[in-house]
Design an enzyme around this catalytic site. Structure first.
Site, PDB file in Angstrom:
ATOM      1  CG  ASP A 103      -1.941   1.119   1.188  1.00 42.33           C
ATOM      2  OD1 ASP A 103      -1.692   2.151   0.530  1.00 42.33           O
ATOM      3  OD2 ASP A 103      -2.992   0.964   1.831  1.00 42.33           O
ATOM      4  CG  HIS A 108      -1.199   5.358   4.943  1.00 44.38           C
ATOM      5  ND1 HIS A 108      -2.172   5.556   5.904  1.00 44.38           N
ATOM      6  CD2 HIS A 108      -1.842   4.826   3.871  1.00 44.38           C
ATOM      7  CE1 HIS A 108      -3.337   5.145   5.436  1.00 44.38           C
ATOM      8  NE2 HIS A 108      -3.170   4.714   4.204  1.00 44.38           N
ATOM      9  CB  ILE A 123      -3.607   8.441   9.396  1.00 45.44           C
ATOM     10  CG1 ILE A 123      -4.016   8.115   7.946  1.00 45.44           C
ATOM     11  CG2 ILE A 123      -4.005   9.869   9.756  1.00 45.44           C
ATOM     12  CD1 ILE A 123      -5.517   8.145   7.702  1.00 45.44           C
ATOM     13  N   GLY A 126      -5.601   1.677   7.671  1.00 38.40           N
ATOM     14  CA  GLY A 126      -6.746   1.047   8.318  1.00 38.40           C
ATOM     15  C   GLY A 126      -6.569  -0.453   8.469  1.00 38.40           C
TER      16      GLY A 126
END
Length: 200
Positions: A103, A108, A123, A126
């Site tokens: 990813d 991120h 962040i 998820g």
């Protein structure tokens, strides 16, 4: 939005070749946005099912088309203290490590890109949060035995910041069903709600 994983096999070879196929399972009208539910099935070359995944993608600004709003969230946490609260610290560079899964979303890793999305810093992914909650269930409810873990479903409520501690609250509904929610210890913000896991 949401994530569901169900394990359909008893064991999996580390050298197996697998194929994943996807389909749009549903599209729901949430007013200000649309919720698109994608179902994926992963199977071996000879057709043996391994995993089923479903995930919901909330698309802002695409609601209001008059479709069904979808089923209620369900899996509400009981009005009592959790039976188990399991803490999982994350590393300050956790999102950098998680990029090894493939990813590469700059949300991120890039502070400027994260700022454009409304965050003061990058962040955590998820699915990294999802994995940590699954691990909490395996360690605390399955006695560390991953073969007892059957399925998990969660609804993401807020992001985790790398370096924060995820506290997974677990309510035992039966020997095979648990309700889940998760929060970050440092900010006391709920990051996952309406969760459920099933145990073999």
């Amino acid at each position: 939005g949401e994530q569901y994983l169900e394990i359909l096999c008893d064991e999996m070879s580390a050298t197996a070749k697998a194929t994943t196929t996807s389909r749009v399972k549903a599209v729901y009208d949430k007013g200000k946005g649309a919720l698109i539910v994608i179902e994926t099935m992963t199977s071996t070359e000879d057709g043996k099912p391994l995993f089923k995944n479903e995930y919901g993608i909330f698309v802002r600004g695409e609601g209001g088309f008059g479709g069904e709003s979808g089923p209620p969230a369900g899996n509400e946490a009981p009005d009592r203290k959790p039976d188990i609260s399991y803490e999982t610290p994350t590393l300050a560079h956790q999102a950098v490590l998680y990029r090894l899964c493939g990813d590469r979303n700059p949300l991120h890793i890039d502070p400027e890109f994260a700022g454009m999305a409304g965050f003061d810093r990058p962040i955590l992914h998820g699915l990294c949060t999802f994995g940590n909650i699954g691990r909490a269930v395996i360690e605390s409810v399955c006695d560390g035995d991953p073969t007892r873990f059957h399925s998990i479903k969660v609804r993401f409520a807020a992001p985790v910041m790398p370096g924060e501690t995820i506290v997974t609250d677990i309510w035992k509904e039966s020997d095979t069903e648990v309700i889940l929610s998760a929060r970050v210890k440092e900010r006391e913000v709920e990051v996952v709600k309406n969760g459920r896991a099933t145990i073999r």
